[in-house]
Design a protein around this motif. Structure first.
Motif, mmCIF file in Angstrom:
data_model
loop_
_atom_site.group_PDB
_atom_site.id
_atom_site.type_symbol
_atom_site.label_atom_id
_atom_site.label_comp_id
_atom_site.label_asym_id
_atom_site.label_seq_id
_atom_site.Cartn_x
_atom_site.Cartn_y
_atom_site.Cartn_z
ATOM 1 N N LYS A 723 88.015 34.015 77.359
ATOM 2 C CA LYS A 723 89.474 34.040 77.348
ATOM 3 C C LYS A 723 90.048 33.191 76.221
ATOM 4 N N LEU A 724 89.245 32.288 75.713
ATOM 5 C CA LEU A 724 89.693 31.407 74.635
ATOM 6 C C LEU A 724 89.049 31.771 73.297
ATOM 7 N N HIS A 725 88.508 32.989 73.192
ATOM 8 C CA HIS A 725 87.851 33.354 71.939
ATOM 9 C C HIS A 725 88.857 33.278 70.783
ATOM 10 N N ASP A 726 88.404 32.695 69.701
ATOM 11 C CA ASP A 726 89.197 32.543 68.476
ATOM 12 C C ASP A 726 90.355 31.571 68.613
ATOM 13 N N TYR A 727 90.426 30.819 69.724
ATOM 14 C CA TYR A 727 91.528 29.867 69.847
ATOM 15 C C TYR A 727 91.470 28.842 68.713
ATOM 16 N N ALA A 728 90.275 28.390 68.381
ATOM 17 C CA ALA A 728 90.100 27.405 67.301
ATOM 18 C C ALA A 728 89.665 28.093 66.014
ATOM 19 N N ASN A 729 90.218 29.278 65.750
ATOM 20 C CA ASN A 729 89.788 30.046 64.587
ATOM 21 C C ASN A 729 90.030 29.300 63.287
ATOM 22 N N LYS A 730 89.185 29.574 62.308
ATOM 23 C CA LYS A 730 89.238 28.873 61.029
ATOM 24 C C LYS A 730 89.136 29.851 59.866
ATOM 25 N N PHE A 731 89.976 29.649 58.868
ATOM 26 C CA PHE A 731 89.800 30.331 57.598
ATOM 27 C C PHE A 731 88.878 29.475 56.741
ATOM 28 N N TRP A 732 87.579 29.650 56.953
ATOM 29 C CA TRP A 732 86.563 28.943 56.193
ATOM 30 C C TRP A 732 85.602 29.950 55.565
ATOM 31 N N SER A 733 85.224 29.698 54.333
ATOM 32 C CA SER A 733 84.199 30.537 53.732
ATOM 33 C C SER A 733 82.903 30.386 54.523
ATOM 34 N N GLY A 734 82.273 31.489 54.805
ATOM 35 C CA GLY A 734 81.059 31.488 55.619
ATOM 36 C C GLY A 734 81.327 32.131 56.961
ATOM 37 N N ILE A 735 82.365 31.685 57.632
ATOM 38 C CA ILE A 735 82.687 32.275 58.924
ATOM 39 C C ILE A 735 83.368 33.632 58.722
ATOM 40 N N LEU A 736 84.093 33.804 57.616
ATOM 41 C CA LEU A 736 84.701 35.109 57.344
ATOM 42 C C LEU A 736 83.627 36.152 57.059
ATOM 43 N N GLU A 737 82.745 35.811 56.129
ATOM 44 C CA GLU A 737 81.733 36.776 55.681
ATOM 45 C C GLU A 737 80.701 37.073 56.767
ATOM 46 N N ASN A 738 80.363 36.073 57.573
ATOM 47 C CA ASN A 738 79.236 36.224 58.494
ATOM 48 C C ASN A 738 79.625 36.363 59.963
ATOM 49 N N TYR A 739 80.902 36.213 60.275
ATOM 50 C CA TYR A 739 81.332 36.348 61.674
ATOM 51 C C TYR A 739 82.489 37.331 61.814
ATOM 52 N N TYR A 740 83.586 37.090 61.099
ATOM 53 C CA TYR A 740 84.734 37.986 61.220
ATOM 54 C C TYR A 740 84.470 39.358 60.596
#
Length: 805
Positions: A723-740
């Motif tokens: 229910k809290l997925h992406d609540y602490a989302n971050k625009f960081w290089s690495g998480i964009l390419e490999n997760y989002y």
């Protein structure tokens, strides 16, 4: 040099003498508290040495240019203040400026004020560009003040800092080297009432041991390192844990270093206290104790391993006994360092009854537990519950809690006063002293956002209002290291007696931040002030951009509904494209937060790029350029996502492919941009977590904690995201390419397959696939860069030309 002198003259025009009017008469109920806290402060020599240490770390080249001196409050009419004067130089190489203040914090604040408004310098967090000191003249050539110098008083006694969750979203992986920088930053910003929550689990371990609760019993009570804030508040237990003895011992040592430095600078640390949250084992050891289980807090399946924490009833004698033991144990570890203790009852967990008598009993018991441990104790409470659960906290319930303790023994943080001030509708908290706070950020999200006008005027309006009980200002963001302009202005309000004229202040800020005046950048900031930093819609900003918070929904629903079932939104396209005034979106689709015309901010980006030719070596400029480019592209991606969904609903497979491809391409391009700045890297977060580990199990646990907090956050099952997925989302290089990116890619693949097979979108099948991918990523240990690669300025320019030229 002439240009530099002109800048100083301009700054002096903006702030001619700073002879602000006399501040408010302080709330009578806290007078004795202020006197006691003054008596606890470190010796003047200790505070002067601590302020000198701040100078030496900030500006070692000018170590001999300043002299610091602690003075009595009597010099300032009984208030806290700092004074800046020219030094009567006895030698050519001696001090040029003398700064006097009532505490070490006041001296550091005076130093910062001088560097800003006489030298055109700028100080922000390292991760937001750091410091700009190139505009400061060499030693021996510092700008002089007018003969009478400057004296600035605090209009209210306190400048509070932190939210109880900042310790998890931002501080969790810090070592002393990083903490030392933060305490320096606090002092320079005038913070004199900081929360000091680090290491409290080690204290609780000692307390509970005295109640026959073993360390093993606490394994299901303490949360993991990245989730401690919510375990402390009784929202969850056990999630991400258990805590190793290494962690407990390490954090206690760190806490002692933090508190020691705070005290040396004359700050008053705020320590935690007992709110009734207890381990399950307590019920077995004390079977007659009145212990109940609270309701579920955001789990997927009400898993008892994580949810429904245990609350010791305040009417039980054990409540006060434990509360007293915890305070005494802290005093034993740290010494008699404060009289102010934080406790938040029922934070996002409603009490079992709304009976005012019960709530009053609860409040009295909480305070009794604190005051029996420290007879002079004052309870500081976050007022978030009055906003977040306003349907429960009606006037009778609020009044019962606030008046459950003696007058002057409670201080309330009006936590969200920058957007939803409670002081206006609560009869000034029914006579309870309060601190006007800016919340600003949720989840540690990276989003350019702010309400500069509210910050510049809100604290003043509150302070001068009839029957005001305001005793401070505060910054209560959930996460730090973003939007430096917002935090610089809010910090100044601790010393501002009158409202700030933002447009004048903004031009001065721009010159300080980059070290020189650039008319295109000034024009860009003028636009940003009226758009990004002028959010007046009253919505609590939390980044819901589709890249970082992809909607978990079936877009094939409600396709046949008429326009009345759709939410009318205004969307803006890049310059040169026709503006769509009625772009409908399905009512059940999660909405992004858009409070300004994106086309205006694209123009600001164009100006920012054009004005950057003379700022290429500036780290502050590079940070702002990367952040602004990221902001513009992420808002463009929101429109692209809507176009893709619209194509799907119209069964236009070519349109779906075109727009979904563009959405994925935007993710890749933003990742490339962020990779070119050290301040936007996932690897930094992960490596700082792993650095604290002393053995392989800790290494795995800490990395899992770090990865999970910024993604799923909480528990899932096979077919349901947290229910809290992406609540602490971050625009960081690495998480964009490999997760989002893989998340969006699999989602669009399922949409395309649905059209090709002429079948309904298989939402559950997509969820299964995605949750499996996410689980593997959270458990992963692949390495991510901790150093930037690429030229951020060149990449930003090319992306502007690619998408908006």
């Amino acid at each position: 040099m002439l240009q530099l002198k002109y800048l100083f003259l301009q700054l002096l025009i903006l702030i001619p003498t700073f002879s602000f009017p006399v501040a408010l008469s302080k709330h009578e109920a806290i007078e004795s508290l202020l006197h006691r806290l003054d008596s606890k402060r470190a010796l003047s020599s200790v505070q002067e040495a601590a302020a000198t240490g701040v100078l030496k770390r900030l500006l070692p080249t000018h170590f001999s240019s300043f002299e610091f001196k602690i003075v009595s409050k009597d010099v300032c009419g009984g208030d806290s203040c700092f004074m800046i004067n020219n030094h009567n130089k006895s030698s050519q190489n001696g001090p040029e400026i003398i700064i006097r203040g009532t505490t070490g914090v006041e001296i550091a604040s005076g130093l910062h004020w001088y560097l800003k408004y006489w030298c055109g310098a700028h100080v922000s967090w390292d991760k937001t560009g750091g410091i700009q000191t190139t505009s400061i003249p060499k030693p021996g050539s510092l700008p002089l003040l007018k003969d009478e110098g400057v004296k600035i008083k605090r209009p209210v006694p306190w400048n509070y800092y932190q939210n109880v969750v900042t310790s998890s979203y931002s501080f969790v992986w810090w070592d002393w080297e990083r903490w030392e920088k933060e305490v320096d930053w606090m002092a320079l910003q005038g913070v004199n009432l900081p929360l000091a929550f680090t290491g409290q689990e080690a204290i609780w371990q000692k307390v509970f041991k005295d109640f026959n609760i073993s360390s093993e019993d606490l394994n299901s009570f303490f949360g993991g390192p990245a989730f401690l804030a919510w375990a402390r508040m009784g929202n969850l237990h056990g999630w991400g844990g258990p805590l190793s003895q290494n962690w407990l011992d390490q954090q206690l040592v760190l806490q002692k270093q933090i508190i020691s430095r705070m005290l040396e600078l004359g700050m008053t640390p705020v320590l935690p206290s007992f709110s009734g949250n207890v381990p399950a084992a307590l019920a077995k050891i004390f079977p007659s104790a009145k212990i109940t289980r609270l309701g579920d807090w955001n789990t997927v399946d009400a898993d008892p391993r994580w949810c429904c924490t245990y609350l010791l009833d305040p009417s039980d004698p054990l409540f006060v006994e434990i509360g007293e033991a915890f305070i005494r144990k802290q005093i034993k570890e740290y010494g008699d360092v404060t009289d102010i203790y934080n406790c938040d009852t029922f934070n996002e967990n409603s009490p079992p009854t709304s009976d005012p008598a019960y709530i009053s009993t609860l409040g009295a018991a909480v305070y009794q537990g604190i005051s029996k441990g420290d007879k002079d104790a004052v309870w500081l409470m976050q007022g978030w519950l009055f906003y977040s659960d306003s349907s429960f906290w009606k006037p009778p319930q609020m009044k019962a809690l606030l008046q459950s303790v003696p007058s002057g023994k409670m201080i309330v943080l009006d936590l969200f006063a920058d957007v939803k001030p409670i002081w206006q509708t609560s009869f000034q908290f029914y006579g309870t002293p309060y601190i006007w706070c800016m919340l600003h950020n949720f989840g540690g999200n990276i989003e350019m956002y702010g309400v500069l006008d509210a910050i510049a005027s809100g604290p003043v309006d509150a302070r001068v209002s009839a029957n005001s009980t305001m005793v401070g200002v505060g910054m209560c963001m959930e996460g730090i290291e973003h939007n430096p302009i917002v935090y610089e202005l809010m910090s100044e309000m601790a010393f501002r007696d009158e409202k700030v004229k933002i447009q004048e202040w903004l031009k001065s800020y721009s010159h300080r931040r980059y070290g020189k005046a650039t008319h295109q950048v000034d024009a860009a900031w003028e636009i940003l002030y009226h758009t990004i930093y002028n959010c007046t819609d009253g919505i609590a900003d939390h980044n819901h951009d589709y890249i970082v918070m992809l909607p978990d929904w079936d877009p094939s629903t409600n396709v046949e509904s008429d326009i009345s079932s759709y939410e009318k939104k205004i969307y803006f396209l890049p310059p040169g494209n026709k503006r769509s005034l009625l772009q409908p979106t399905p009512a059940d689709m999660p909405q992004t937060h858009l409070w300004y015309p994106p086309e205006d901010v694209i123009k600001a980006l164009q100006l920012f790029l054009a004005g950057g030719k003379n700022l290429t070596g500036s780290l502050t400029y590079r940070y702002d350029l990367v952040d602004l480019t990221r902001q513009v592209l992420s808002k463009l991606a929101n429109q692209v996502y809507i176009n893709a969904v619209s194509s799907f609903q119209k069964k236009n497979i070519d349109g779906l492919h075109l727009n979904s491809h563009k959405f994925l391409e935007l993710i890749k391009d933003i990742d490339l941009l962020l990779a070119a700045d050290d301040n936007f890297l996932l690897g930094t977060w992960l490596e700082s977590a792993k650095k604290l580990a002393v053995n392989p199990p800790e290494l795995k646990q800490y990395e899992w904690n770090a990865r999970t907090q910024v993604t799923m956050w909480y528990d899932t099952n096979e077919t349901t995201q947290s229910k809290l997925h992406d609540y602490a989302n971050k625009f960081w290089s690495g998480i964009l390419e490999n997760y989002y990116l893989p998340r969006a890619s699999t989602y669009f693949s399922h949409l395309s397959e649905s059209l090709r097979q002429n079948e309904k979108f298989k939402l559950i099948e997509w969820r299964k696939q995605w949750i499996s991918i996410s689980n593997k990523w959270q458990e992963g240990n692949e390495l991510y860069p901790v150093k930037a690669k690429g030229d951020a300025l060149t990449i930003a320019q090319s992306l502007y030309e690619k998408y908006f030229a």
